[in-house]
Design a protein around this motif. Sequence first.
Motif, PDB file in Angstrom:
ATOM      1  N   ASP A  30       0.809  -1.222   0.000  1.00 40.36           N
ATOM      2  CA  ASP A  30       0.000   0.000   0.000  1.00 40.36           C
ATOM      3  C   ASP A  30       0.843   1.273   0.000  1.00 40.36           C
ATOM      4  OD1 ASP A  30       0.909  -0.171   2.609  1.00 40.36           O
ATOM      5  OD2 ASP A  30      -1.061  -0.557   3.483  1.00 40.36           O
TER       6      ASP A  30
ATOM      7  N   VAL B 203       4.561   2.628  -1.854  1.00 38.54           N
ATOM      8  CA  VAL B 203       5.756   2.416  -2.669  1.00 38.54           C
ATOM      9  C   VAL B 203       6.664   3.624  -2.485  1.00 38.54           C
ATOM     10  CG1 VAL B 203       6.695   2.131  -4.995  1.00 38.54           C
ATOM     11  CG2 VAL B 203       4.549   0.999  -4.370  1.00 38.54           C
TER      12      VAL B 203
ATOM     13  N   PHE C 261       1.590  -2.943  -8.490  1.00 33.35           N
ATOM     14  CA  PHE C 261       1.196  -2.708  -7.096  1.00 33.35           C
ATOM     15  C   PHE C 261      -0.251  -2.195  -7.059  1.00 33.35           C
ATOM     16  CE2 PHE C 261       5.800  -1.897  -7.429  1.00 33.35           C
ATOM     17  CZ  PHE C 261       6.273  -2.883  -6.566  1.00 33.35           C
TER      18      PHE C 261
ATOM     19  N   THR D 173      -1.646  -0.062  -4.059  1.00 35.07           N
ATOM     20  CA  THR D 173      -0.879   1.082  -3.588  1.00 35.07           C
ATOM     21  C   THR D 173      -1.753   2.321  -3.448  1.00 35.07           C
ATOM     22  OG1 THR D 173       1.146   0.280  -4.580  1.00 35.07           O
ATOM     23  CG2 THR D 173       1.039   2.619  -4.129  1.00 35.07           C
TER      24      THR D 173
END
Length: 346
Positions: A243, A245, A271, A274
């Motif tokens: 969640d 980066v 992701f 994220t």
Amino acid sequence: MEHSARAQEGDTAANGGTVDGAVRRVTSIFNSAVGAWAIAAAWEIGLLDELRAAKEINAVEFAATHGLDATSMVGLSRALAAVEVVKREGTTIRVSANFNETYRTKSFFHWLTRGSAELFRQMPHSLVKRNRVGAYYQRDSAAIAYACREINELCYDSTFWAAVERLGYDIRVVADLGCGSGGRLIDVLNRHPAARGIGIDLARPALDDARRDAAAAGLANQTSFFEADVLNLQRRPEFADVDLVTCFMMGHDFWPKEQCVATLRRLRECFPSTRRLLLGDATRVEGVADTDLPIFVLGFELGHDLMDITLPTIADWEGVFEEGGWSLVRTNRIEMTVGEVIFELA
């Protein structure tokens, strides 16, 4: 002899300077080059730390204590004194008025002389267009990671932690792109002990250091490290719950623009959960005279020109986020030396 001296004086007057002044300036260039190597070595062998604590040491005694060659150690001390980092009397060296600033910026010298030595040694080769194909340059990835860990602390950390405080949610899984030796991941997990961390880097020696340091910090079970190219990253099951980066000091590798947009889009795919991307990097410095460039700028920008890596401006970055699938929440201008900035993206 007399005629030669008059001719030299005439040349000097015509050029509007003095021979002695030119000699001193050029000598300073040479001695500064040697001094840069000496600063990096002094940091790596622990001399700078010991000097900072004690203010004065005996070079021969330091060499004996640390298993170093005494003659070379005195020579290193002389090099440091030549560029006024220390004051030297025989084998005794003391901190100078310039020592604290040297200590503060020591990682820049390490980046230049230890991490990028081969890059600059091969400058004549890299300047030739026909040679600029394939892996035409080399750098020491482990030394770069060693230097960048402290550069990160010096230039980015306070702004980074302020951005983390603004997240508005509890971090579950954080992925650090270009993680190097894992310092950022370790710091995040120390502050958020319930979270897990994923480090991604292309440099295997740096990843080896990251795994070792994470284990030493008691975080082996909370961290995973993957050898992968961020510019061609593929989805993995381990990425599904990330969640947050983070990506620091490698965003310029995303460029030029078309490649940057594609990389940003790929990160959204890799992701999917994220909520924030914190992207911190150096940017191209503009509007500064060549003779007024801050420390690190000249080496950093020339080095990346030699590597054929585009250095975007802050405006360049702000122009690609929407197309790359991200919205810009906040631009944090640091600009300590090389136009540092942290973008908060959603």
